[in-house]
Design a protein around this motif. Structure first.
Motif, PDB file in Angstrom:
ATOM      1  N   GLU A 186       0.827  -1.206   0.000  1.00 38.80           N
ATOM      2  CA  GLU A 186       0.000   0.000   0.000  1.00 38.80           C
ATOM      3  C   GLU A 186       0.863   1.258   0.000  1.00 38.80           C
ATOM      4  O   GLU A 186       1.908   1.322   0.644  1.00 38.80           O
ATOM      5  CB  GLU A 186      -0.894   0.009   1.238  1.00 38.80           C
ATOM      6  N   SER A 188       0.204   5.684   0.209  1.00 42.01           N
ATOM      7  CA  SER A 188      -0.761   6.760   0.426  1.00 42.01           C
ATOM      8  C   SER A 188      -0.581   7.812  -0.652  1.00 42.01           C
ATOM      9  O   SER A 188       0.547   8.211  -0.959  1.00 42.01           O
ATOM     10  CB  SER A 188      -0.553   7.405   1.798  1.00 42.01           C
ATOM     11  N   ARG A 235      -3.440   9.047  -9.276  1.00 39.66           N
ATOM     12  CA  ARG A 235      -4.009   7.696  -9.203  1.00 39.66           C
ATOM     13  C   ARG A 235      -3.623   6.878 -10.431  1.00 39.66           C
ATOM     14  O   ARG A 235      -3.165   5.730 -10.316  1.00 39.66           O
ATOM     15  CB  ARG A 235      -5.529   7.783  -9.082  1.00 39.66           C
ATOM     16  N   VAL A 250      -2.193  -0.813  -4.652  1.00 40.90           N
ATOM     17  CA  VAL A 250      -2.935  -0.800  -3.390  1.00 40.90           C
ATOM     18  C   VAL A 250      -2.820   0.622  -2.848  1.00 40.90           C
ATOM     19  O   VAL A 250      -1.750   1.037  -2.378  1.00 40.90           O
ATOM     20  CB  VAL A 250      -2.361  -1.812  -2.385  1.00 40.90           C
ATOM     21  N   LEU A 251      -3.913   1.355  -2.939  1.00 45.42           N
ATOM     22  CA  LEU A 251      -3.855   2.786  -2.670  1.00 45.42           C
ATOM     23  C   LEU A 251      -4.693   3.168  -1.457  1.00 45.42           C
ATOM     24  O   LEU A 251      -5.817   2.682  -1.278  1.00 45.42           O
ATOM     25  CB  LEU A 251      -4.360   3.572  -3.883  1.00 45.42           C
ATOM     26  N   ARG A 252      -4.125   4.020  -0.661  1.00 44.46           N
ATOM     27  CA  ARG A 252      -4.858   4.630   0.446  1.00 44.46           C
ATOM     28  C   ARG A 252      -5.026   6.104   0.114  1.00 44.46           C
ATOM     29  O   ARG A 252      -4.046   6.829  -0.041  1.00 44.46           O
ATOM     30  CB  ARG A 252      -4.083   4.480   1.750  1.00 44.46           C
ATOM     31  N   PHE A 253      -6.263   6.529  -0.029  1.00 40.53           N
ATOM     32  CA  PHE A 253      -6.533   7.924  -0.342  1.00 40.53           C
ATOM     33  C   PHE A 253      -6.671   8.694   0.968  1.00 40.53           C
ATOM     34  O   PHE A 253      -7.532   8.374   1.792  1.00 40.53           O
ATOM     35  CB  PHE A 253      -7.806   8.047  -1.183  1.00 40.53           C
ATOM     36  N   GLU A 254      -5.828   9.686   1.129  1.00 38.11           N
ATOM     37  CA  GLU A 254      -5.743  10.372   2.418  1.00 38.11           C
ATOM     38  C   GLU A 254      -5.784  11.882   2.200  1.00 38.11           C
ATOM     39  O   GLU A 254      -5.013  12.407   1.383  1.00 38.11           O
ATOM     40  CB  GLU A 254      -4.438   9.977   3.114  1.00 38.11           C
ATOM     41  N   MET A 259      -2.410  13.594   5.661  1.00 37.78           N
ATOM     42  CA  MET A 259      -1.221  12.934   5.123  1.00 37.78           C
ATOM     43  C   MET A 259       0.068  13.665   5.497  1.00 37.78           C
ATOM     44  O   MET A 259       1.100  13.040   5.765  1.00 37.78           O
ATOM     45  CB  MET A 259      -1.352  12.846   3.601  1.00 37.78           C
TER      46      MET A 259
END
Length: 318
Positions: A186, A188, A235, A250-254, A259
């Motif tokens: 992952e 961010s 993205r 595997v992305l975490r949108f913050e 962030m």
């Protein structure tokens, strides 16, 4: 013709100087002489290299005169960062050069209203770097349009290529982001990942300087964007980079405000600068007037940089 390339040992000059030699020009490269080009090329054996510390020479008022004494037909200035620097060198060169080309930045634009941004859209720069470069551009083009000095300004995007850590999908320059994407881990990215970045390969920047110098009547008095054919979203950038290694990103949108607390001050500032600008620039003017055709897309240029990072063991993708 005799070309003088100021700051020619850097990333752009690594491609620009040998290309000029192969075109049959005499080339003088001016820099502090503290580093070698990013990649070897036998063409450098035909280049006269003049060691000169610009900061020190400008401080004692001799820089412009030193460049004038080299008697160049075309001056390509890759390291002009203040209005005072531009004034000193151009005042010394008035009436002495055929063409002066200065390296700017797409950050002369602030927030976009419509995209892709054209060179003619009103300027709203923010941040010290973009504001300084916008002042240089305004000064040079005003002199050119009044017939007092034959200047052109080229505005590159985020420069990439072998020897250079590329701006990554998180909006900063930590190469570990690519290692994590390669491992299927992952990462961010800020907000919804829809902010954009606009890369350009250093070889394409070199191409643009050469073409502009060959198109004097179309180039003088103008500025041109020098970027890849299209910007990419953070993205989309992450998803494409992960696919190079056989993974889905595997992305975490913050939210950026959250962030930034997990980043160092320098990285947080870098991310903010890139997402606040979210550049997406048109190259239609450079295509129409100069014949500029970038060889690399954004992702092709970045992939070459990432492959170099892997070869140099600067990131582990095992």
């Amino acid at each position: 013709m005799r070309y003088i390339v100021i700051g020619g040992s850097g990333h752009i000059g690594t491609y620009l100087v040998p290309a000029l030699v192969r075109l049959g020009h005499e080339v003088i490269e001016v820099s502090r002489g503290e580093r070698q080009p990013y990649r070897p090329d036998p063409a450098w054996n035909e280049v006269r290299r003049v060691p000169l510390d610009r900061d020190k020479a400008e401080a004692d008022g001799s820089f412009g005169q030193r460049i004038r004494e080299l008697q160049g037909d075309v001056i390509i200035d890759l390291i002009c960062f203040t209005l005072e620097s531009a004034q000193q060198v151009t005042e010394a060169l008035e009436g002495e050069v055929h063409h002066y080309l200065s390296c700017g930045t797409i950050w002369v634009h602030g927030p976009s209203v419509t995209v892709p941004v054209t060179e003619e859209q009103p300027r709203r720069p923010f941040g010290d770097y973009g504001i300084r470069k916008a002042k240089i551009e305004a000064y040079l083009l005003d002199k050119a349009r009044k017939g007092r000095f034959p200047a052109t300004v080229l505005h590159p995007g985020h420069i990439v290529g072998p020897g250079w850590v590329p701006l990554n999908p998180a909006g900063h320059f930590n190469p570990d982001v690519f290692a994590r994407l390669a491992a299927g881990k992952e990462i961010s990215i800020p907000n919804l990942g829809m902010e954009t970045v606009h890369h350009v390969h250093a070889e394409d920047v070199a191409q643009a300087f050469i073409k502009a110098s060959q198109c004097w009547s179309q180039a003088v008095g103008h500025s041109f964007h020098v970027v890849s054919p299209a910007a990419v979203s953070l993205r989309g950038y992450a998803e494409t980079a992960a696919s190079w290694f056989g993974h889905e990103a595997v992305l975490r949108f913050e939210p950026f405000e959250s962030m930034k607390h997990s980043l160092g001050n320098g990285e947080a500032r870098t991310v903010y600068d890139h997402i606040a600008h979210s550049p997406s620039c048109s190259i239609e003017k450079a295509r129409r007037l100069l014949g500029y055709e970038p060889r690399y897309s954004s992702m092709e240029a970045v992939r070459e940089s990432v492959n170099w990072l892997i070869e140099q063991k600067k990131i582990d993708v095992s």
